[in-house]
Design a protein around this motif. Structure first.
Motif, PDB file in Angstrom:
ATOM      1  N   UNK A 186       0.777  -1.146   0.054  1.00 23.73           N
ATOM      2  CA  UNK A 186      -0.052   0.174  -0.054  1.00 23.73           C
ATOM      3  C   UNK A 186       1.090   1.144   0.060  1.00 23.73           C
ATOM      4  N   UNK A 187       1.991   1.232   0.706  1.00 27.79           N
ATOM      5  CA  UNK A 187       2.928   2.333   0.932  1.00 27.79           C
ATOM      6  C   UNK A 187       3.565   2.657  -0.460  1.00 27.79           C
ATOM      7  N   UNK A 188       4.149   1.557  -1.078  1.00 24.68           N
ATOM      8  CA  UNK A 188       4.784   1.577  -2.251  1.00 24.68           C
ATOM      9  C   UNK A 188       3.747   1.998  -3.474  1.00 24.68           C
ATOM     10  N   UNK A 189       2.686   1.523  -3.675  1.00 26.59           N
ATOM     11  CA  UNK A 189       1.715   1.966  -4.334  1.00 26.59           C
ATOM     12  C   UNK A 189       0.855   3.438  -4.345  1.00 26.59           C
ATOM     13  N   UNK A 190       1.223   3.956  -3.160  1.00 30.90           N
ATOM     14  CA  UNK A 190       0.830   5.256  -3.009  1.00 30.90           C
ATOM     15  C   UNK A 190      -0.621   5.482  -2.435  1.00 30.90           C
ATOM     16  N   UNK A 191      -1.180   4.101  -1.975  1.00 25.21           N
ATOM     17  CA  UNK A 191      -2.385   3.879  -1.487  1.00 25.21           C
ATOM     18  C   UNK A 191      -2.664   4.254   0.178  1.00 25.21           C
ATOM     19  N   UNK A 192      -1.191   4.509   0.747  1.00 21.42           N
ATOM     20  CA  UNK A 192      -1.193   5.136   1.987  1.00 21.42           C
ATOM     21  C   UNK A 192       0.217   5.817   2.347  1.00 21.42           C
ATOM     22  N   UNK A 193       0.254   6.672   3.193  1.00 17.77           N
ATOM     23  CA  UNK A 193       1.394   7.282   3.400  1.00 17.77           C
ATOM     24  C   UNK A 193       2.134   7.221   4.776  1.00 17.77           C
ATOM     25  N   UNK A 194       3.061   7.641   5.140  1.00 17.02           N
ATOM     26  CA  UNK A 194       3.649   7.491   6.512  1.00 17.02           C
ATOM     27  C   UNK A 194       2.905   7.888   7.543  1.00 17.02           C
ATOM     28  N   UNK A 195       2.391   8.856   7.693  1.00 12.57           N
ATOM     29  CA  UNK A 195       1.278   9.321   8.423  1.00 12.57           C
ATOM     30  C   UNK A 195       0.395   8.213   8.583  1.00 12.57           C
ATOM     31  N   UNK A 196      -0.269   7.707   7.822  1.00 12.14           N
ATOM     32  CA  UNK A 196      -1.259   6.397   8.114  1.00 12.14           C
ATOM     33  C   UNK A 196      -0.501   5.365   8.921  1.00 12.14           C
ATOM     34  N   UNK A 197       0.800   5.074   8.753  1.00  9.36           N
ATOM     35  CA  UNK A 197       1.559   4.281   9.190  1.00  9.36           C
ATOM     36  C   UNK A 197       1.466   4.617  11.004  1.00  9.36           C
ATOM     37  N   UNK A 198       1.885   5.785  11.152  1.00  7.21           N
ATOM     38  CA  UNK A 198       2.063   6.340  12.491  1.00  7.21           C
ATOM     39  C   UNK A 198       0.802   6.310  13.201  1.00  7.21           C
ATOM     40  N   UNK A 199      -0.544   6.679  12.730  1.00  8.43           N
ATOM     41  CA  UNK A 199      -1.710   6.622  13.168  1.00  8.43           C
ATOM     42  C   UNK A 199      -2.234   5.109  13.633  1.00  8.43           C
ATOM     43  N   UNK A 200      -2.051   4.407  12.237  1.00  8.17           N
ATOM     44  CA  UNK A 200      -2.471   2.874  12.548  1.00  8.17           C
ATOM     45  C   UNK A 200      -1.671   2.248  13.593  1.00  8.17           C
ATOM     46  N   UNK A 201      -0.374   2.599  13.463  1.00 13.19           N
ATOM     47  CA  UNK A 201       0.459   1.640  14.598  1.00 13.19           C
ATOM     48  C   UNK A 201      -0.118   2.142  16.048  1.00 13.19           C
ATOM     49  N   UNK A 202      -0.284   3.566  16.209  1.00  8.25           N
ATOM     50  CA  UNK A 202      -0.770   3.954  17.359  1.00  8.25           C
ATOM     51  C   UNK A 202      -1.992   3.284  17.923  1.00  8.25           C
ATOM     52  N   UNK A 203      -2.926   3.122  16.886  1.00 10.05           N
ATOM     53  CA  UNK A 203      -4.224   2.389  17.089  1.00 10.05           C
ATOM     54  C   UNK A 203      -4.321   0.937  17.346  1.00 10.05           C
ATOM     55  N   UNK A 204      -3.389   0.364  16.482  1.00 14.21           N
ATOM     56  CA  UNK A 204      -3.219  -1.205  16.596  1.00 14.21           C
ATOM     57  C   UNK A 204      -2.387  -1.482  17.775  1.00 14.21           C
ATOM     58  N   UNK A 205      -1.190  -0.787  17.921  1.00 15.54           N
ATOM     59  CA  UNK A 205      -0.332  -1.469  19.153  1.00 15.54           C
ATOM     60  C   UNK A 205      -0.014  -0.032  19.981  1.00 15.54           C
ATOM     61  N   UNK A 206      -0.787   0.617  20.622  1.00 18.99           N
ATOM     62  CA  UNK A 206      -0.431   1.506  21.390  1.00 18.99           C
ATOM     63  C   UNK A 206       0.620   1.576  22.246  1.00 18.99           C
ATOM     64  N   UNK A 207       1.524   2.637  22.467  1.00 19.29           N
ATOM     65  CA  UNK A 207       2.834   2.362  23.194  1.00 19.29           C
ATOM     66  C   UNK A 207       2.560   2.047  24.710  1.00 19.29           C
ATOM     67  N   UNK A 208       1.452   2.419  25.117  1.00 18.46           N
ATOM     68  CA  UNK A 208       1.088   2.181  26.606  1.00 18.46           C
ATOM     69  C   UNK A 208      -0.063   1.423  26.507  1.00 18.46           C
ATOM     70  N   UNK A 209      -0.017   0.075  27.245  1.00 16.66           N
ATOM     71  CA  UNK A 209      -1.172  -0.783  27.330  1.00 16.66           C
ATOM     72  C   UNK A 209      -2.295  -0.328  28.337  1.00 16.66           C
ATOM     73  N   UNK A 210      -1.833  -0.034  29.570  1.00 17.26           N
ATOM     74  CA  UNK A 210      -2.598   0.233  30.504  1.00 17.26           C
ATOM     75  C   UNK A 210      -1.814   1.424  31.344  1.00 17.26           C
ATOM     76  N   UNK A 211      -2.730   2.199  31.755  1.00 11.39           N
ATOM     77  CA  UNK A 211      -1.918   3.461  32.365  1.00 11.39           C
ATOM     78  C   UNK A 211      -2.417   3.657  33.841  1.00 11.39           C
ATOM     79  N   UNK A 212      -1.829   3.520  34.635  1.00 13.25           N
ATOM     80  CA  UNK A 212      -2.138   3.636  36.181  1.00 13.25           C
ATOM     81  C   UNK A 212      -2.015   4.919  36.613  1.00 13.25           C
ATOM     82  N   UNK A 213      -2.788   5.564  37.404  1.00 17.15           N
ATOM     83  CA  UNK A 213      -4.153   5.221  37.878  1.00 17.15           C
ATOM     84  C   UNK A 213      -4.940   6.551  38.099  1.00 17.15           C
TER      85      UNK A 213
END
Length: 410
Positions: free
Chosen positions: A266-293
């Motif tokens: 998708x990236x190489x064909x221009x169907x997505x850009x690096x901003x899409x990678x950043x935001x989808x990564x933040x959604x798919x695997x957020x840097x913090x799983x659970x935040x206390x408290x």
């Protein structure tokens, strides 16, 4: 309804996705055991957004949690509730503390850092490119870590002499396999290092955020500035949050792209850009799983008939929320750069939304675009299922990310 048995969260995070599913199956919020402490894990995104913006929920355990004193002495994650900075502040105190830090993270200030970020990324890539073609490197250790550490070092004026000592101690703050005694010893070491940094900057101030914050502490005479404790803990927040989360996003983005060639397509064909990678990564695997408290200031009725009682502790389960099918449909568990709605709460929500979010996005986007431009044939050096998660129910990354460097000429 009958009270559910508490779900004990795994401090080693061996299978956090299975744990997400178990939490979601128990309803919008459920009682969990967090290293011996009982809290409500909230993973329903609608409920979580409501609680994160409610005046009936506080992050100030000193003022609003009956269990504060007892927990402080025995809980391995005591530092997460004991720090005296905007992370744990409520109401007017939070606004006062945030006001003194916010000017460093304006859009103009962040964009002014772009040349520095690009230069650091370029240098790191040059060092990787000097390795023999096809060599295996730990990309987390040799690329994902050095970038944000260098950036926060320049922003905060933390030189190598101080920076090297901070990293291991900050890593331990996010670990959830330490005993209370081990965590307390680590905290003591952190504070000793911060005191040395403050003393050095007072003696020789520079053009950096640490010096500016010290000046704010020393020159404000109307009671609106930092106390000594707030200054030290604000520096701790800036340094720790300034790199740990960014490392994880780079790590998870590379992992996701290298385990699904279609997404790179998708990236190489221009169907997505690096901003899409950043935001989808933040959604798919957020840097913090659970935040206390957080802590309930009043009884809070839940959609399923349960009640978060006044004084109860609340765990914001961002990883659970980000994969909620009610928010992102039946493909919520899939990494998809073409996803139209990539909304997430990886940087929090409401008054405590992360000030450093624009800088983190700049660093991750610059790092990823540079890495895959220099090494378009980059590949994982082990099967994805062999990557070991960090032993943390907070931090969401891998212990190592071994990759094989393959530049364009192969």
């Amino acid at each position: 309804m009958s009270e559910q048995q508490k779900l004990v969260l795994d401090p080693t995070a061996r299978d956090h996705h299975a744990e997400y599913r178990a939490l979601r199956a128990r309803g919008p919020a459920t009682r969990v055991d967090v290293l011996g402490l009982t809290a409500w894990s909230v993973g329903d995104p609608r409920l979580l957004r409501r609680l994160l913006t409610s005046e009936q929920v506080s992050k100030d355990g000193r003022a609003h949690w009956p269990g504060y004193a007892e927990t402080l002495a025995t809980w391995p994650l005591a530092l997460w509730i004991a720090v005296d900075n905007m992370f744990t502040a409520y109401g007017g105190d939070h606004r006062r503390l945030r006001r003194m830090v916010a000017p460093a993270f304006t859009a103009r200030r962040v964009q002014a850092l772009r040349p520095d970020v690009e230069a650091i990324v370029g240098t790191l890539l040059d060092e990787l490119a000097a390795r023999p073609a096809g060599v295996i490197v730990d990309l987390r250790e040799e690329f994902a870590y050095p970038l944000p550490i260098a950036v926060i070092g320049r922003l905060m004026g933390v030189g190598d002499d101080h920076g090297k000592g901070f990293r291991a101690m900050v890593d331990a703050v996010f670990a959830t396999t330490l005993t209370a005694a081990e965590a307390a010893a680590n905290t003591a070491g952190l504070y000793e290092s911060l005191d040395r940094l403050i003393a050095a900057k007072r003696a020789a101030p520079g053009d950096d955020l640490t010096s500016l914050l010290i000046t704010a502490r020393d020159e404000e005479g109307d009671g609106t500035g930092f106390t000594d404790g707030e200054l030290r803990d604000t520096l701790l927040l800036m340094i720790s949050a300034g790199y740990e989360t960014t490392v994880n996003v780079i790590d998870q983005a590379v992992t996701a792209l290298l385990t699904d060639p279609g997404q790179l397509g998708h990236l190489r064909a221009g169907r997505a850009g690096w901003d899409d990678v950043v935001e989808e990564t933040l959604r798919y695997e957020p840097a913090v799983k659970h935040l206390p408290l957080r802590f309930a200031l009043a009884d809070i009725p839940l959609p399923d008939g349960q009640t978060i009682a006044r004084g109860d502790a609340i765990l914001a389960s961002f990883g659970v929320a980000s994969r909620d099918p009610g928010w992102h449909g039946p493909t919520a568990d899939r990494f998809d750069l073409t996803r139209q709605v990539k909304d997430h709460m990886a940087f929090g929500h409401g008054a405590h939304f992360c000030l450093g979010a624009p800088l983190a996005r700049l660093e991750v986007g610059t790092a990823l675009s540079g890495l895959f431009d220099r090494f378009p044939n980059l590949e994982l050096a082990v099967p994805a299922e062999e990557l070991r998660p960090l032993p943390s129910l907070i931090s969401n990354g891998h212990q190592a990310l071994p990759v094989r460097l393959r530049p364009a000429d192969g």
